[in-house]
Design a protein around this motif. Structure first.
Motif, mmCIF file in Angstrom:
data_model
loop_
_atom_site.group_PDB
_atom_site.id
_atom_site.type_symbol
_atom_site.label_atom_id
_atom_site.label_comp_id
_atom_site.label_asym_id
_atom_site.label_seq_id
_atom_site.Cartn_x
_atom_site.Cartn_y
_atom_site.Cartn_z
ATOM 1 N N ALA A 109 0.852 -1.190 0.000
ATOM 2 C CA ALA A 109 0.000 0.000 0.000
ATOM 3 C C ALA A 109 0.883 1.233 0.000
ATOM 4 C CB ALA A 109 -0.921 0.026 1.221
ATOM 5 N N LEU A 110 0.342 2.315 -0.506
ATOM 6 C CA LEU A 110 0.916 3.629 -0.281
ATOM 7 C C LEU A 110 0.079 4.286 0.809
ATOM 8 C CD1 LEU A 110 1.663 4.875 -3.914
ATOM 9 C CD2 LEU A 110 3.264 3.898 -2.250
ATOM 10 N N CYS A 111 0.749 4.942 1.762
ATOM 11 C CA CYS A 111 0.078 5.466 2.949
ATOM 12 C C CYS A 111 0.083 6.987 2.915
ATOM 13 C CB CYS A 111 0.778 4.965 4.206
ATOM 14 S SG CYS A 111 0.962 3.170 4.261
ATOM 15 N N GLY A 112 -1.101 7.568 2.742
ATOM 16 C CA GLY A 112 -1.191 9.017 2.652
ATOM 17 C C GLY A 112 -0.328 9.533 1.523
ATOM 18 N N ASP A 113 0.292 10.687 1.752
ATOM 19 C CA ASP A 113 1.165 11.296 0.743
ATOM 20 C C ASP A 113 2.640 11.072 1.020
ATOM 21 O OD1 ASP A 113 -1.032 12.413 -0.637
ATOM 22 O OD2 ASP A 113 -1.071 14.124 0.746
ATOM 23 N N GLU A 114 2.962 10.426 2.147
ATOM 24 C CA GLU A 114 4.364 10.373 2.553
ATOM 25 C C GLU A 114 4.917 8.973 2.770
ATOM 26 O OE1 GLU A 114 4.769 12.790 6.018
ATOM 27 O OE2 GLU A 114 4.677 14.679 4.887
ATOM 28 N N GLY A 115 4.070 7.962 2.963
ATOM 29 C CA GLY A 115 4.567 6.663 3.379
ATOM 30 C C GLY A 115 4.181 5.511 2.485
ATOM 31 N N GLY A 116 4.685 4.338 2.868
ATOM 32 C CA GLY A 116 4.370 3.102 2.173
ATOM 33 C C GLY A 116 4.324 1.961 3.166
ATOM 34 N N LEU A 117 3.920 0.790 2.688
ATOM 35 C CA LEU A 117 3.698 -0.337 3.593
ATOM 36 C C LEU A 117 4.198 -1.636 2.974
ATOM 37 C CD1 LEU A 117 2.353 -1.611 6.135
ATOM 38 C CD2 LEU A 117 0.228 -1.719 4.797
ATOM 39 N N LEU A 149 13.558 4.146 -2.130
ATOM 40 C CA LEU A 149 14.269 4.754 -3.250
ATOM 41 C C LEU A 149 13.380 4.888 -4.478
ATOM 42 C CD1 LEU A 149 17.774 3.027 -3.033
ATOM 43 C CD2 LEU A 149 17.309 5.477 -2.827
ATOM 44 N N VAL A 150 12.611 3.841 -4.770
ATOM 45 C CA VAL A 150 11.744 3.873 -5.951
ATOM 46 C C VAL A 150 10.683 4.955 -5.830
ATOM 47 C CG1 VAL A 150 9.975 2.596 -7.242
ATOM 48 C CG2 VAL A 150 12.107 1.460 -6.585
ATOM 49 N N THR A 151 10.043 5.023 -4.674
ATOM 50 C CA THR A 151 8.894 5.914 -4.504
ATOM 51 C C THR A 151 9.266 7.297 -4.016
ATOM 52 O OG1 THR A 151 8.536 5.186 -2.212
ATOM 53 C CG2 THR A 151 7.417 3.935 -3.958
ATOM 54 N N GLN A 152 10.471 7.440 -3.448
ATOM 55 C CA GLN A 152 10.902 8.709 -2.855
ATOM 56 C C GLN A 152 9.966 9.154 -1.730
ATOM 57 O OE1 GLN A 152 13.943 10.630 -3.789
ATOM 58 N NE2 GLN A 152 14.215 8.462 -4.297
ATOM 59 N N ARG A 153 9.392 8.186 -1.039
ATOM 60 C CA ARG A 153 8.535 8.484 0.111
ATOM 61 C C ARG A 153 9.401 8.785 1.334
ATOM 62 N NH1 ARG A 153 2.493 8.002 -0.175
ATOM 63 N NH2 ARG A 153 2.362 8.476 -2.396
ATOM 64 N N LYS A 154 8.797 9.453 2.336
ATOM 65 C CA LYS A 154 9.544 9.869 3.519
ATOM 66 C C LYS A 154 9.722 8.747 4.533
ATOM 67 C CE LYS A 154 8.272 14.771 3.213
ATOM 68 N NZ LYS A 154 7.639 15.928 3.907
ATOM 69 N N TRP A 155 8.837 7.763 4.511
ATOM 70 C CA TRP A 155 8.953 6.635 5.440
ATOM 71 C C TRP A 155 8.253 5.414 4.865
ATOM 72 C CZ3 TRP A 155 4.070 5.039 6.707
ATOM 73 C CH2 TRP A 155 3.049 6.000 6.739
ATOM 74 N N TRP A 156 8.603 4.257 5.447
ATOM 75 C CA TRP A 156 7.996 2.997 5.009
ATOM 76 C C TRP A 156 7.748 2.140 6.236
ATOM 77 C CZ3 TRP A 156 7.052 3.063 -0.125
ATOM 78 C CH2 TRP A 156 6.465 1.928 -0.699
ATOM 79 N N ASP A 157 6.521 1.679 6.409
ATOM 80 C CA ASP A 157 6.188 0.824 7.547
ATOM 81 C C ASP A 157 6.316 -0.645 7.163
ATOM 82 O OD1 ASP A 157 5.710 2.804 9.366
ATOM 83 O OD2 ASP A 157 3.528 2.754 9.216
ATOM 84 N N VAL A 170 7.097 -1.550 12.456
ATOM 85 C CA VAL A 170 8.324 -0.766 12.535
ATOM 86 C C VAL A 170 8.348 0.232 11.393
ATOM 87 C CG1 VAL A 170 10.842 -0.806 12.594
ATOM 88 C CG2 VAL A 170 9.543 -2.744 13.529
ATOM 89 N N ARG A 171 8.605 1.482 11.705
ATOM 90 C CA ARG A 171 8.702 2.520 10.674
ATOM 91 C C ARG A 171 10.171 2.740 10.314
ATOM 92 N NH1 ARG A 171 4.660 7.458 10.555
ATOM 93 N NH2 ARG A 171 3.412 5.600 10.077
ATOM 94 N N VAL A 172 10.453 2.768 9.018
ATOM 95 C CA VAL A 172 11.819 2.930 8.518
ATOM 96 C C VAL A 172 11.913 4.238 7.742
ATOM 97 C CG1 VAL A 172 13.615 1.947 7.044
ATOM 98 C CG2 VAL A 172 12.120 0.429 8.365
ATOM 99 N N TYR A 173 12.967 4.988 8.020
ATOM 100 C CA TYR A 173 13.224 6.241 7.308
ATOM 101 C C TYR A 173 14.490 6.097 6.467
ATOM 102 C CZ TYR A 173 9.939 8.237 10.704
ATOM 103 O OH TYR A 173 8.824 8.495 11.470
ATOM 104 N N PRO A 174 14.635 6.881 5.417
ATOM 105 C CA PRO A 174 15.877 6.846 4.645
ATOM 106 C C PRO A 174 17.073 7.161 5.548
ATOM 107 C CG PRO A 174 14.183 8.061 3.453
ATOM 108 C CD PRO A 174 13.641 7.814 4.835
ATOM 109 N N ASP A 175 18.164 6.410 5.366
ATOM 110 C CA ASP A 175 19.363 6.637 6.168
ATOM 111 C C ASP A 175 20.581 6.222 5.355
ATOM 112 O OD1 ASP A 175 19.354 3.859 6.216
ATOM 113 O OD2 ASP A 175 18.670 3.704 8.284
ATOM 114 N N GLU A 176 21.675 5.934 6.039
ATOM 115 C CA GLU A 176 22.903 5.579 5.330
ATOM 116 C C GLU A 176 22.759 4.284 4.536
ATOM 117 O OE1 GLU A 176 22.991 3.615 9.278
ATOM 118 O OE2 GLU A 176 22.587 5.662 8.600
ATOM 119 N N LYS A 177 21.878 3.399 4.987
ATOM 120 C CA LYS A 177 21.636 2.159 4.244
ATOM 121 C C LYS A 177 20.975 2.459 2.898
ATOM 122 C CE LYS A 177 21.217 -0.983 8.212
ATOM 123 N NZ LYS A 177 21.474 0.006 9.267
ATOM 124 N N THR A 178 20.089 3.433 2.892
ATOM 125 C CA THR A 178 19.448 3.838 1.642
ATOM 126 C C THR A 178 20.490 4.338 0.652
ATOM 127 O OG1 THR A 178 17.743 4.719 3.145
ATOM 128 C CG2 THR A 178 17.374 4.984 0.779
#
Length: 218
Positions: A109-117, A149-157, A170-178
């Protein structure tokens, strides 16, 4: 990000993801331990090139694993639970690609305008182990960062769900792993492009999902 209007596991979905490196295969591109290009990368690149010439791609049982079938059955209930648990509006989508079409993912799913699942429905013992650890399992972390990376979303659950047990959310944000994954993807794209360039001159025509011969995908 480009959102492709198709239902997952339909002919249209198989067609749009044909030959595209996807998030579900992220661990074949990068290692979860050191986030370096995986030893499986060349084999995966060859597989992607082969998909573009395969008349039966998406139609054979080998392309639908037991885990995929299980996910298709349990995913709707898991997604409804997530909506309630996270108090978040979700949108089902078929397939997303980067603006240049090089990489893709099939979000649960895509969650709102900022996230994914990303949803998982493991066996009870596996779910309990994940609950005890309290983090995204290492083998799925590349998939989550790939989707970011694909979606350029701010977070992914990431949510693991097993009926009767507490969920793992668990919510994941872009970081050094990204960033490390992005570097690995560029290396993988060069590898994939090189293999395509070597194969294409020997096979001047490509197939489509309905068996019709096409001029070229490149």
């Amino acid at each position: 990000m480009i959102v492709h209007d198709c239902r997952q596991y339909t002919d249209s979905w198989w067609n749009v993801r044909r030959g595209v490196p996807t998030a579900s295969e992220a661990t074949r591109i990068v290692t979860p331990a050191k986030w370096q290009v995986s030893s499986q990368a060349e084999a995966y690149a060859c597989e992607l090139v082969a998909q573009e010439y395969d008349h039966d791609y998406g139609q054979q049982d080998e392309y639908i694993t037991a885990a995929m079938r299980n996910g298709r059955i349990l995913e709707p209930a898991s997604r409804r639970f997530y909506e309630f648990e996270a108090n978040c509006d979700v949108t089902e989508v078929g397939f997303c690609t980067t603006d240049d079409g090089r990489f893709g993912c099939s979000p649960d799913a895509l969650c709102g305008d900022e996230g994914g699942l990303e949803l998982k429905n493991p066996k009870a013992a596996t779910h309990v182990k994940w609950l005890v650890d309290g983090v995204v399992p290492a083998e799925y972390l590349p998939q989550v960062h790939f989707s970011l990376l694909v979606t350029q979303r701010k977070w992914w659950d990431f949510m693991s769900f097993y009926a009767g047990l507490p969920p793992l959310l668990v919510r994941v944000y872009p970081d050094e792993k990204t960033l490390k994954l992005a570097e690995a993807l560029e290396s993988f794209w060069k590898l994939l492009s090189d293999i395509r360039a070597k194969v294409q001159p020997f096979v001047p025509e490509l197939v489509t999902t309905n068996g019709v011969v096409a001029e070229s995908y490149f």
